[in-house]
Design a protein around this motif. Sequence first.
Motif, PDB file in Angstrom:
ATOM      1  N   GLU A 215       0.820  -1.206   0.000  1.00  7.82           N
ATOM      2  CA  GLU A 215       0.000   0.000   0.000  1.00  7.82           C
ATOM      3  C   GLU A 215       0.859   1.262   0.000  1.00  7.82           C
ATOM      4  O   GLU A 215       0.550   2.234  -0.670  1.00  7.82           O
ATOM      5  CB  GLU A 215      -0.916  -0.018   1.232  1.00  7.82           C
ATOM      6  CG  GLU A 215      -2.003   0.992   1.181  1.00  7.82           C
ATOM      7  CD  GLU A 215      -3.142   0.601   2.128  1.00  7.82           C
ATOM      8  OE1 GLU A 215      -3.855   1.500   2.554  1.00  7.82           O
ATOM      9  OE2 GLU A 215      -3.286  -0.600   2.440  1.00  7.82           O
ATOM     10  N   HIS A 216       1.969   1.230   0.739  1.00  7.54           N
ATOM     11  CA  HIS A 216       2.830   2.415   0.825  1.00  7.54           C
ATOM     12  C   HIS A 216       3.933   2.417  -0.221  1.00  7.54           C
ATOM     13  O   HIS A 216       4.887   3.186  -0.117  1.00  7.54           O
ATOM     14  CB  HIS A 216       3.411   2.529   2.242  1.00  7.54           C
ATOM     15  CG  HIS A 216       2.357   2.739   3.282  1.00  7.54           C
ATOM     16  ND1 HIS A 216       2.027   1.776   4.207  1.00  7.54           N
ATOM     17  CD2 HIS A 216       1.514   3.784   3.497  1.00  7.54           C
ATOM     18  CE1 HIS A 216       1.032   2.224   4.960  1.00  7.54           C
ATOM     19  NE2 HIS A 216       0.712   3.434   4.558  1.00  7.54           N
ATOM     20  N   ASN A 217       3.808   1.535  -1.202  1.00  9.66           N
ATOM     21  CA  ASN A 217       4.745   1.497  -2.331  1.00  9.66           C
ATOM     22  C   ASN A 217       6.196   1.342  -1.884  1.00  9.66           C
ATOM     23  O   ASN A 217       7.106   1.950  -2.435  1.00  9.66           O
ATOM     24  CB  ASN A 217       4.580   2.791  -3.154  1.00  9.66           C
ATOM     25  CG  ASN A 217       5.086   2.612  -4.569  1.00  9.66           C
ATOM     26  OD1 ASN A 217       5.290   1.470  -5.031  1.00  9.66           O
ATOM     27  ND2 ASN A 217       5.316   3.710  -5.262  1.00  9.66           N
ATOM     28  N   GLN A 218       6.423   0.500  -0.864  1.00  9.68           N
ATOM     29  CA  GLN A 218       7.779   0.337  -0.331  1.00  9.68           C
ATOM     30  C   GLN A 218       8.530  -0.807  -0.986  1.00  9.68           C
ATOM     31  O   GLN A 218       9.720  -0.985  -0.752  1.00  9.68           O
ATOM     32  CB  GLN A 218       7.699   0.107   1.192  1.00  9.68           C
ATOM     33  CG  GLN A 218       7.266   1.362   1.940  1.00  9.68           C
ATOM     34  CD  GLN A 218       6.798   1.056   3.350  1.00  9.68           C
ATOM     35  OE1 GLN A 218       6.399  -0.066   3.657  1.00  9.68           O
ATOM     36  NE2 GLN A 218       6.830   2.059   4.205  1.00  9.68           N
ATOM     37  N   ILE A 219       7.836  -1.608  -1.782  1.00  7.22           N
ATOM     38  CA  ILE A 219       8.480  -2.788  -2.390  1.00  7.22           C
ATOM     39  C   ILE A 219       8.050  -2.928  -3.851  1.00  7.22           C
ATOM     40  O   ILE A 219       7.043  -2.373  -4.269  1.00  7.22           O
ATOM     41  CB  ILE A 219       8.106  -4.086  -1.630  1.00  7.22           C
ATOM     42  CG1 ILE A 219       6.584  -4.206  -1.474  1.00  7.22           C
ATOM     43  CG2 ILE A 219       8.780  -4.143  -0.288  1.00  7.22           C
ATOM     44  CD1 ILE A 219       6.125  -5.521  -0.877  1.00  7.22           C
ATOM     45  N   ASP A 220       8.842  -3.701  -4.612  1.00 10.38           N
ATOM     46  CA  ASP A 220       8.462  -3.998  -5.997  1.00 10.38           C
ATOM     47  C   ASP A 220       7.418  -5.113  -6.020  1.00 10.38           C
ATOM     48  O   ASP A 220       6.396  -4.996  -6.683  1.00 10.38           O
ATOM     49  CB  ASP A 220       9.693  -4.466  -6.798  1.00 10.38           C
ATOM     50  CG  ASP A 220      10.738  -3.375  -6.904  1.00 10.38           C
ATOM     51  OD1 ASP A 220      10.353  -2.225  -7.172  1.00 10.38           O
ATOM     52  OD2 ASP A 220      11.936  -3.671  -6.710  1.00 10.38           O
ATOM     53  N   LEU A 221       7.743  -6.187  -5.332  1.00 11.33           N
ATOM     54  CA  LEU A 221       6.904  -7.386  -5.391  1.00 11.33           C
ATOM     55  C   LEU A 221       6.773  -8.013  -4.013  1.00 11.33           C
ATOM     56  O   LEU A 221       7.701  -7.922  -3.195  1.00 11.33           O
ATOM     57  CB  LEU A 221       7.541  -8.436  -6.299  1.00 11.33           C
ATOM     58  CG  LEU A 221       7.743  -8.104  -7.778  1.00 11.33           C
ATOM     59  CD1 LEU A 221       8.650  -9.144  -8.423  1.00 11.33           C
ATOM     60  CD2 LEU A 221       6.398  -8.060  -8.497  1.00 11.33           C
ATOM     61  N   ALA A 222       5.650  -8.672  -3.786  1.00 13.17           N
ATOM     62  CA  ALA A 222       5.487  -9.468  -2.566  1.00 13.17           C
ATOM     63  C   ALA A 222       5.148 -10.900  -2.954  1.00 13.17           C
ATOM     64  O   ALA A 222       4.512 -11.131  -3.985  1.00 13.17           O
ATOM     65  CB  ALA A 222       4.373  -8.893  -1.703  1.00 13.17           C
ATOM     66  N   VAL A 223       5.594 -11.843  -2.149  1.00 12.23           N
ATOM     67  CA  VAL A 223       5.189 -13.246  -2.305  1.00 12.23           C
ATOM     68  C   VAL A 223       4.382 -13.594  -1.065  1.00 12.23           C
ATOM     69  O   VAL A 223       4.893 -13.536   0.058  1.00 12.23           O
ATOM     70  CB  VAL A 223       6.406 -14.177  -2.443  1.00 12.23           C
ATOM     71  CG1 VAL A 223       5.958 -15.637  -2.453  1.00 12.23           C
ATOM     72  CG2 VAL A 223       7.191 -13.856  -3.713  1.00 12.23           C
TER      73      VAL A 223
END
Length: 218
Positions: A56-64
């Motif tokens: 939500e806070h755009n802190q990462i490229d991708l999540a698994v």
Amino acid sequence: VFAELKGMERGNLKISVASTANYFATQLLASFRQTHPRVTVNLDVTNREALLGQLEHNQIDLAVMGQPPDGHDLIAESFMENPLVVIAAPDNPLAGQKHIPVSRLADETLIVREAGSGTRSASERFFQTHQIAPRTGLVMNTNEAIKQAVQAGMGLAVVSLHTVSLELETKRLALLDVEFFPIQRYWFVVHRKNKRLSATAQAFKQFLLDEGKAAVTG
Ligand code: PGA
């Protein structure tokens, strides 16, 4: 473009994985880096709720992670199965029994993950569906702590099969044959809908989708 095709880009990859996915994610990262050796990887390992916050806070490229809820403006693609199983200490009387009725779990103490864990919410939904209320006196925030507690005979637990392969092989834990198990969950690779993925992030996402397919088809 040529450099990207050859996997020689000097990209940066910021990914976060659910703590339960960490049991295979690092291995996948290792093989990805064989073809993309110049990529710098930042890996954060946390639970489902924290992952949703990072997206939500755009802190990462991708999540698994497990399937994200609707309404978060996310793109989520499943790439691998995530069976949840019941584990016990090998000397537990239920170990080795066939077709244990699910209602039998109501007599047992269950060691559960913290609120915010996807494993926990999936097992809560399962027990609600089957109208069972196991005793859940013990809450722990890592799969490792749960496995130790189960080994020590403190109770049973519902965990992802991915977290216990070593202990099952070495017979430190037993898999119980309980009716309606495994609970079938899936792993998803997830990013924000409006995220412009870098070439590196795009390559890693594709790598996960391909690897998952390969794992399923053998
Ligand atoms: P978790 O696993 O329990 O470590 O949050 C993710 C999931 O199953 O959704």
